[in-house]
Design a protein around this motif. Structure first.
Motif, PDB file in Angstrom:
ATOM      1  N   GLU A  69      83.232  79.073 -17.887  1.00 51.58           N
ATOM      2  CA  GLU A  69      82.157  78.273 -17.288  1.00 51.58           C
ATOM      3  C   GLU A  69      82.689  77.791 -15.936  1.00 51.58           C
ATOM      4  O   GLU A  69      83.700  77.117 -15.884  1.00 51.58           O
ATOM      5  CB  GLU A  69      81.813  77.081 -18.192  1.00 51.58           C
ATOM      6  N   TRP A  83      77.682  80.079 -16.418  1.00 50.13           N
ATOM      7  CA  TRP A  83      78.497  80.441 -17.586  1.00 50.13           C
ATOM      8  C   TRP A  83      78.676  81.944 -17.486  1.00 50.13           C
ATOM      9  O   TRP A  83      77.687  82.680 -17.446  1.00 50.13           O
ATOM     10  CB  TRP A  83      77.777  80.039 -18.882  1.00 50.13           C
ATOM     11  N   PRO A 110      89.466  77.636 -22.884  1.00 50.79           N
ATOM     12  CA  PRO A 110      89.583  76.285 -23.440  1.00 50.79           C
ATOM     13  C   PRO A 110      88.805  75.228 -22.668  1.00 50.79           C
ATOM     14  O   PRO A 110      88.403  74.226 -23.248  1.00 50.79           O
ATOM     15  CB  PRO A 110      91.086  75.993 -23.345  1.00 50.79           C
ATOM     16  N   SER A 111      88.575  75.440 -21.391  1.00 57.12           N
ATOM     17  CA  SER A 111      87.856  74.418 -20.633  1.00 57.12           C
ATOM     18  C   SER A 111      86.349  74.495 -20.832  1.00 57.12           C
ATOM     19  O   SER A 111      85.613  73.679 -20.299  1.00 57.12           O
ATOM     20  CB  SER A 111      88.170  74.564 -19.143  1.00 57.12           C
ATOM     21  N   SER A 112      85.889  75.472 -21.613  1.00 59.46           N
ATOM     22  CA  SER A 112      84.438  75.591 -21.823  1.00 59.46           C
ATOM     23  C   SER A 112      83.926  74.406 -22.610  1.00 59.46           C
ATOM     24  O   SER A 112      84.591  73.893 -23.504  1.00 59.46           O
ATOM     25  CB  SER A 112      84.121  76.863 -22.605  1.00 59.46           C
ATOM     26  N   LYS A 113      82.701  74.005 -22.282  1.00 63.32           N
ATOM     27  CA  LYS A 113      82.063  72.947 -23.064  1.00 63.32           C
ATOM     28  C   LYS A 113      81.369  73.539 -24.270  1.00 63.32           C
ATOM     29  O   LYS A 113      81.217  72.889 -25.296  1.00 63.32           O
ATOM     30  CB  LYS A 113      80.995  72.267 -22.201  1.00 63.32           C
ATOM     31  N   MET A 114      80.880  74.779 -24.115  1.00 60.61           N
ATOM     32  CA  MET A 114      79.982  75.338 -25.120  1.00 60.61           C
ATOM     33  C   MET A 114      80.642  76.462 -25.914  1.00 60.61           C
ATOM     34  O   MET A 114      81.490  77.177 -25.386  1.00 60.61           O
ATOM     35  CB  MET A 114      78.742  75.940 -24.437  1.00 60.61           C
ATOM     36  N   PRO A 115      80.186  76.663 -27.150  1.00 62.65           N
ATOM     37  CA  PRO A 115      80.564  77.898 -27.842  1.00 62.65           C
ATOM     38  C   PRO A 115      79.728  79.051 -27.283  1.00 62.65           C
ATOM     39  O   PRO A 115      78.643  78.811 -26.748  1.00 62.65           O
ATOM     40  CB  PRO A 115      80.181  77.618 -29.305  1.00 62.65           C
ATOM     41  N   ALA A 136      84.264  79.294 -30.495  1.00 61.34           N
ATOM     42  CA  ALA A 136      84.377  77.930 -29.979  1.00 61.34           C
ATOM     43  C   ALA A 136      85.270  77.923 -28.733  1.00 61.34           C
ATOM     44  O   ALA A 136      86.047  78.865 -28.528  1.00 61.34           O
ATOM     45  CB  ALA A 136      84.976  77.030 -31.056  1.00 61.34           C
ATOM     46  N   PRO A 137      85.180  76.896 -27.911  1.00 64.57           N
ATOM     47  CA  PRO A 137      86.078  76.815 -26.753  1.00 64.57           C
ATOM     48  C   PRO A 137      87.533  76.893 -27.204  1.00 64.57           C
ATOM     49  O   PRO A 137      87.910  76.267 -28.185  1.00 64.57           O
ATOM     50  CB  PRO A 137      85.754  75.444 -26.153  1.00 64.57           C
TER      51      PRO A 137
ATOM     52  N   ARG B  88      96.443  73.127 -30.295  1.00 65.04           N
ATOM     53  CA  ARG B  88      95.870  72.476 -29.116  1.00 65.04           C
ATOM     54  C   ARG B  88      95.842  70.953 -29.244  1.00 65.04           C
ATOM     55  O   ARG B  88      95.394  70.258 -28.349  1.00 65.04           O
ATOM     56  CB  ARG B  88      94.429  72.972 -28.902  1.00 65.04           C
ATOM     57  N   GLY B 163      83.408  72.077 -17.557  1.00 66.82           N
ATOM     58  CA  GLY B 163      84.164  71.211 -18.452  1.00 66.82           C
ATOM     59  C   GLY B 163      85.586  70.952 -18.026  1.00 66.82           C
ATOM     60  O   GLY B 163      86.363  70.372 -18.764  1.00 66.82           O
ATOM     61  N   ASN B 164      85.955  71.382 -16.821  1.00 69.06           N
ATOM     62  CA  ASN B 164      87.358  71.231 -16.472  1.00 69.06           C
ATOM     63  C   ASN B 164      87.595  70.131 -15.449  1.00 69.06           C
ATOM     64  O   ASN B 164      88.597  70.097 -14.771  1.00 69.06           O
ATOM     65  CB  ASN B 164      87.908  72.566 -15.956  1.00 69.06           C
ATOM     66  N   TRP B 187      81.714  65.534 -26.304  1.00 64.08           N
ATOM     67  CA  TRP B 187      81.182  65.835 -27.635  1.00 64.08           C
ATOM     68  C   TRP B 187      81.897  64.894 -28.620  1.00 64.08           C
ATOM     69  O   TRP B 187      82.998  64.431 -28.339  1.00 64.08           O
ATOM     70  CB  TRP B 187      81.517  67.263 -28.042  1.00 64.08           C
ATOM     71  N   LEU B 235      77.882  73.531 -30.940  1.00 59.14           N
ATOM     72  CA  LEU B 235      79.298  73.288 -30.677  1.00 59.14           C
ATOM     73  C   LEU B 235      80.014  72.874 -31.957  1.00 59.14           C
ATOM     74  O   LEU B 235      81.037  73.443 -32.326  1.00 59.14           O
ATOM     75  CB  LEU B 235      79.433  72.210 -29.592  1.00 59.14           C
ATOM     76  N   SER B 238      80.677  75.543 -34.491  1.00 59.24           N
ATOM     77  CA  SER B 238      81.584  76.637 -34.139  1.00 59.24           C
ATOM     78  C   SER B 238      83.037  76.259 -34.434  1.00 59.24           C
ATOM     79  O   SER B 238      83.934  77.073 -34.250  1.00 59.24           O
ATOM     80  CB  SER B 238      81.436  76.974 -32.655  1.00 59.24           C
ATOM     81  N   LEU B 239      83.269  75.029 -34.863  1.00 63.89           N
ATOM     82  CA  LEU B 239      84.635  74.525 -35.007  1.00 63.89           C
ATOM     83  C   LEU B 239      85.099  74.493 -36.450  1.00 63.89           C
ATOM     84  O   LEU B 239      84.299  74.361 -37.374  1.00 63.89           O
ATOM     85  CB  LEU B 239      84.719  73.097 -34.447  1.00 63.89           C
ATOM     86  N   THR B 245      89.056  70.481 -28.819  1.00 64.35           N
ATOM     87  CA  THR B 245      88.762  71.020 -27.494  1.00 64.35           C
ATOM     88  C   THR B 245      88.919  69.903 -26.478  1.00 64.35           C
ATOM     89  O   THR B 245      88.931  68.713 -26.826  1.00 64.35           O
ATOM     90  CB  THR B 245      87.345  71.603 -27.354  1.00 64.35           C
ATOM     91  N   ASN B 247      86.876  68.764 -24.532  1.00 64.58           N
ATOM     92  CA  ASN B 247      85.667  67.976 -24.284  1.00 64.58           C
ATOM     93  C   ASN B 247      85.170  67.303 -25.558  1.00 64.58           C
ATOM     94  O   ASN B 247      84.025  66.854 -25.610  1.00 64.58           O
ATOM     95  CB  ASN B 247      84.567  68.891 -23.745  1.00 64.58           C
TER      96      ASN B 247
END
Lengths: 489, 261, 188
Positions: A69, A83, A110-115, A136-137, B88, B163-164, B187, B235, B238-239, B245, B247
């Motif tokens: 993203e 994205w 890893p920096s993604s907000k979304m899956p 997932a991110p 992580r 998100g970074n 989140w 989101l 998916s975890l 993560t 965020n």
């Protein structure tokens, strides 16, 4: 019994043998298990395409694609959070061979907000792979599929809400080459159209967020090739030479719009429309559905800048759906000369201006039709109808068409002339001392008002006695004599 | 630990209390229509009764989490079994006892187990999805702003930002319930995150594989326009519990009567 | 025998205990589900520590007794899987079934369910409190939600835990034996 017959029989037998060689139940396009060492697929960023494959056997191909993203420019001074697959919009181009076993790795940065996940239109399987690649991110998913069908296919993210993921640029193309490969061309390019929706207006500067309401209403702010206005113009234009063959892999990520793809100044020699197996030749503009693709080929002949557009033309000039293919090389005047002449063009009299007729009609409706109204209207109606034969100045044509100017024939009996207009006139007549023997067709195309206006105009022009003919007069006259045969030309 | 210099010049007072972010607000109960089907028929919305509960006004901050891992060394980075936190965990911290971002920023890169452990350490728990959804439906003036396109657009704008970028400190505007930063910051984990199973391919809504989830396909979202909610569910579903993560943070909740809802 | 001499039986018991404690003393791997300490109760009403399964291969899943759709198939599939094993591999395998629904799945209900599905001593049907149930599901990667009518939607994952309690294989297929589970049991 002849040699040709025997040859046909042998051919049929041979093809039957080939068919039998496939294992029972194998799908068309399944050439058996992968052979040789696994190959890491070469992916390219747009507008580049990986080189043609020269493999003659199906292999295991490992594709690694990363979702990132990132914020990029969509137009000069306008930033948008895209994205992306592989860091670009559209995403990396994937090239495999029909029958390949593709081991697909989808990574989500890893920096993604979304899956995210991926649906490849070339995959036969649930969701096109989307069900097996929900990531997932900071994670990686893997799934494997066999590329059974050759063709050019769209891939895109299918995570809810799908429209938003696609609208943010998550699409690209995967080419599944036929086993014998595609015919060789000099250049291959990767172009993909997409529509984008921002809360700000077109070219409003700054960071622009995605606008869901506009996306639902299908009112894009930008319609662009390869993710940004100007991505393929200026020094980023595609460059080829004259007398070269060009193949464009053109996709349409949508999310909403269908593309009317056209290259200004070129005609596609061959279009595999919808990316399917059949091709159309000699195509000016081809439709590319949202979530679809096509392959367009043509040969360059004349140098210049050829503009790729979506021919829903306001998208090209007001939303950015414009890309350039620059062709360099010697001129070829036989095919295209450029401007040869620039001279003055006087044009004809302006087309009939029927404003006076309208005014007359309005006056009549009010019950206030004046002589002047009729004369003005009649003048306009006379032109182009009566003037063709009798001339604009009523002079007629000596020996052929009688004059109307200072006409003794008219002055003697107005009703007789009115009858000529309505019912035609043939046979010998003498006007102003001259004999005429022509055929005047009945003017059935004129209605009562129009005839009245014309008659009034003639009576008040060129030394004629004056007077007035009303629509009622015309009506009476029309009813009195049975209709003649209509005018023929 | 926070040290402050009071008016009395001679004294430097350090208090062990965590700062105001640790406050809980009382969220009144009510009837609520979730974006997720609560009844047996997946296309019909069954309103549920949300019992009154307490919710932290703010997400848990780096400072608070640091205090927690100091006193619960099992949860320091490097000491936590892989079952409870993956590679992580607290990755952005400079050292196991040194956050990498501001004290007042929400702690991220924490797994579900770690978040639970923190909440348990202060006699609390994670909010359930319904409690979170209920509290988050409010804007500054209304308890339920979900029909307002502007509310949706504001939330979607946050999703659209990359998100970074460094996270802002907690302390945004309070909503009608007095809860802050439910949107626009991070989140957040919920207690029943593994109850939010949407299909990996979200287009199969309405085409349920009835065996996959015992009597239901993957959950279909009732209100297709609730993109804000939908993306949050995507989101979280998916975890896995040991994931984290950059965020994703959390806040804690407490039941009013002591039992889990 | 003098009191300072141990019988053969006793010395064997001591050896066994020494061995067991030394096995316990080797650290549990970080990704073993037994890292999670939860207070389970089995179908006989006895407290059950799932870490006691360490050293044996385990087939595990989650269910609830009033489930009439998928859960019966989970039981059947586990029976099928056991039958598909050669006797030597089947002998040490234990089966662990944990309930989503501790409120209604009381010990007598668990007992009845075990009998209804012909579960012998190799099977443990267990329950615990709500919070621990959620933790177990999280550790095993099982998803579930309770509906307003008391029913549950849940994923039907069958897991194979190795001797150290790590998830060695998992399967979503019901009604037939998954080769992945058999392979994991073979290699354990």
């Amino acid at each position: 019994m002849n040699a040709r017959f025997v040859a046909v029989v042998l051919l049929l037998y041979a093809s039957a043998l080939v068919q039998a060689a496939k294992p029972a139940g194998a799908a068309a396009g399944d050439f058996g298990p992968p052979r040789g060492a696994p190959i890491r697929a070469v992916l390219t960023s747009p507008p580049h395409v990986p080189p043609p494959l020269s493999r003659k056997f199906p292999a295991k191909v490992i594709v690694e694609l990363e979702v990132i993203e990132k914020e990029m420019q969509i137009s000069e001074g306008v930033n948008y959070t895209f994205w992306t697959f592989g860091g670009t919009v559209p995403g990396s181009f994937i090239r495999v061979r029909q029958g390949d076993t593709v081991e697909f790795h989808l990574k989500n940065h890893p920096s993604s907000k979304m899956p995210h996940n991926i649906d490849l239109h070339g995959v036969t399987g649930p969701g096109g792979g989307a069900a097996s690649s929900f990531t997932a991110p900071g994670h990686e998913s893997q799934f494997t599929f066999k590329a059974l069908n050759e063709g050019i296919y769209v891939y895109h993210c299918a995570t809810a809400p799908v429209g938003m993921h696609v609208a943010n640029g998550m699409y690209g193309l995967i080419l599944v080459e036929p086993p014998q490969g595609l015919p060789k061309v000099d250049h291959e390019f990767y172009v993909m159209q997409g529509d984008f929706y921002t809360t700000g207006k077109y070219r409003e500067k700054g960071n622009q967020p995605f606008d869901m309401e506009k996306a639902i209403a299908e009112q894009p702010t930008y319609v662009v090739f390869n993710g940004a206005e100007g991505s393929l113009t200026g020094d980023k234009a595609m460059k080829v030479k004259t007398n070269q063959t060009v193949r464009l892999f053109v996709g349409n990520g949508g999310p909403n719009l269908v593309s009317s793809f056209h290259v200004i100044g070129a005609i596609f020699d061959k279009v595999r429309f919808e990316g399917g197996t059949n091709a159309q030749t000699n195509v000016q503009t081809t439709l590319i559905p949202a979530g679809g693709a096509a392959i367009a080929e043509f040969r360059t002949r004349v140098p210049g800048s050829y503009v790729l557009v979506d021919h829903s033309i306001f998208r090209a000039f007001n939303k950015g759906a414009l890309a350039i293919l620059k062709v360099d090389g010697p001129e070829n005047k036989a095919i295209y000369s450029g401007k040869e002449l620039d001279s003055v063009y006087l044009g004809d009299r302006a087309g009939p201006n029927l404003a006076a007729v309208t005014r007359a009609t309005e006056s009549q409706a009010r019950g206030a039709l004046t002589l002047e109204d009729q004369v003005h209207a009649g003048r306009q109606l006379f032109a182009g109808t009566c003037s063709v034969c009798h001339q604009a100045n009523g002079a007629g044509l000596a020996g052929v068409f009688p004059p109307l100017a200072k006409s003794d024939y008219l002055a003697a009996d107005i009703k007789r002339s009115l009858g000529a207009v309505l019912h035609g006139l043939s046979g010998k007549v003498t006007v102003n001392g001259q004999e005429y023997n022509s055929v005047m067709p009945p003017m059935n195309q004129l209605n009562d008002d129009e005839v009245a206006h014309i008659m009034t105009y003639v009576l008040n022009s060129w030394g004629n006695p004056g007077g007035r003919v009303t629509a009622d007069d015309v009506k009476v006259q029309r009813a009195a004599t049975p209709a003649a045969k209509p005018a023929t030309h | 630990m926070r040290c402050s210099i009071p008016p009395w010049p001679a004294l430097l007072v350090c208090s062990a209390s965590v700062w105001a972010a640790g406050d809980y607000v009382a969220v009144p109960g009510g009837r609520f229509e979730s974006a997720l089907p609560q009844g047996p028929v997946s296309s019909i919305s069954t309103p549920v009764a949300i019992a009154p509960f307490q919710l932290r006004a703010e997400p848990v901050t780096n400072a608070e989490f640091l205090a927690f891992v100091r006193s619960h060394s099992d949860w320091q980075r490097g000491r936590t079994p892989a079952l409870f936190a993956d590679a992580r965990y607290l990755l952005d911290w400079k050292a196991p006892l040194q956050p990498g971002a501001a004290d007042a920023a929400p702690v991220v890169n924490v797994s579900w187990f770690a978040a639970r452990a923190f909440c348990e350490s202060e006699g609390a728990r994670l909010p359930t999805w319904l409690e979170w959804e209920y509290a988050a439906a409010a804007d500054e003036t209304r308890q339920d702003a979900r029909r307002d396109p502007r509310w949706r657009q504001r939330i979607l704008s946050w999703y659209a930002r990359p998100g970074n970028t460094p996270l802002a400190a907690v302390g945004g505007a309070a909503n009608r319930f007095g809860v802050q930063d439910l949107h626009g910051l991070v989140w957040e984990w919920v207690d029943d995150f593994n109850a939010l199973f949407i299909a990996g391919d979200s287009r199969t809504q309405g085409d349920p594989d009835l065996l996959k989830f015992c009597g239901a396909g993957a959950i279909s979202v009732i209100d297709r326009d609730s993109y804000a909610v939908l993306m949050r569910i995507a989101l979280l579903s998916s975890l896995a519990a040991a994931d984290s993560t950059g965020n994703l943070g959390f806040r804690c909740a407490r039941s009013v009567d002591g039992d889990l809802p | 025998m003098s009191r300072f001499q141990m019988s053969r039986r006793q010395s064997l018991q001591w050896l066994g205990l020494a061995f067991a404690t030394s096995a316990m003393a080797t650290e549990l791997p970080g990704d073993s589900v037994y890292q999670l300490r939860v207070p389970l109760t089995d179908q006989h009403g006895r407290p059950f520590d799932w870490a006691s399964l360490r050293g044996q291969p385990v087939l595990a899943s989650m269910f609830y007794s009033s489930c009439d759709k998928v859960c019966p198939m989970i039981f059947e599939t586990l029976h099928l899987t056991l039958k598909a094993l050669p006797a030597r591999e089947r002998a040490p395998v234990k089966v662990l079934m944990i309930s989503f629904d501790p409120t209604r799945d009381t010990v007598p209900v668990l007992q009845r369910t075990a009998q209804a599905h012909a579960c012998d001593e190799r099977w443990t049907l267990a329950r615990t409190d709500e919070a621990s149930t959620r933790k177990i599901a999280a550790a095993l990667g099982v998803q579930y939600r309770r509906l307003s009518n008391g029913e549950f939607n849940h994923s039907s994952t069958l897991l194979m835990l190795d001797l150290q309690g790590r998830i060695a294989a998992h399967s979503g297929s019901l009604g037939s034996v998954d080769a992945a589970l058999l392979k994991a049991l073979h290699h354990v």
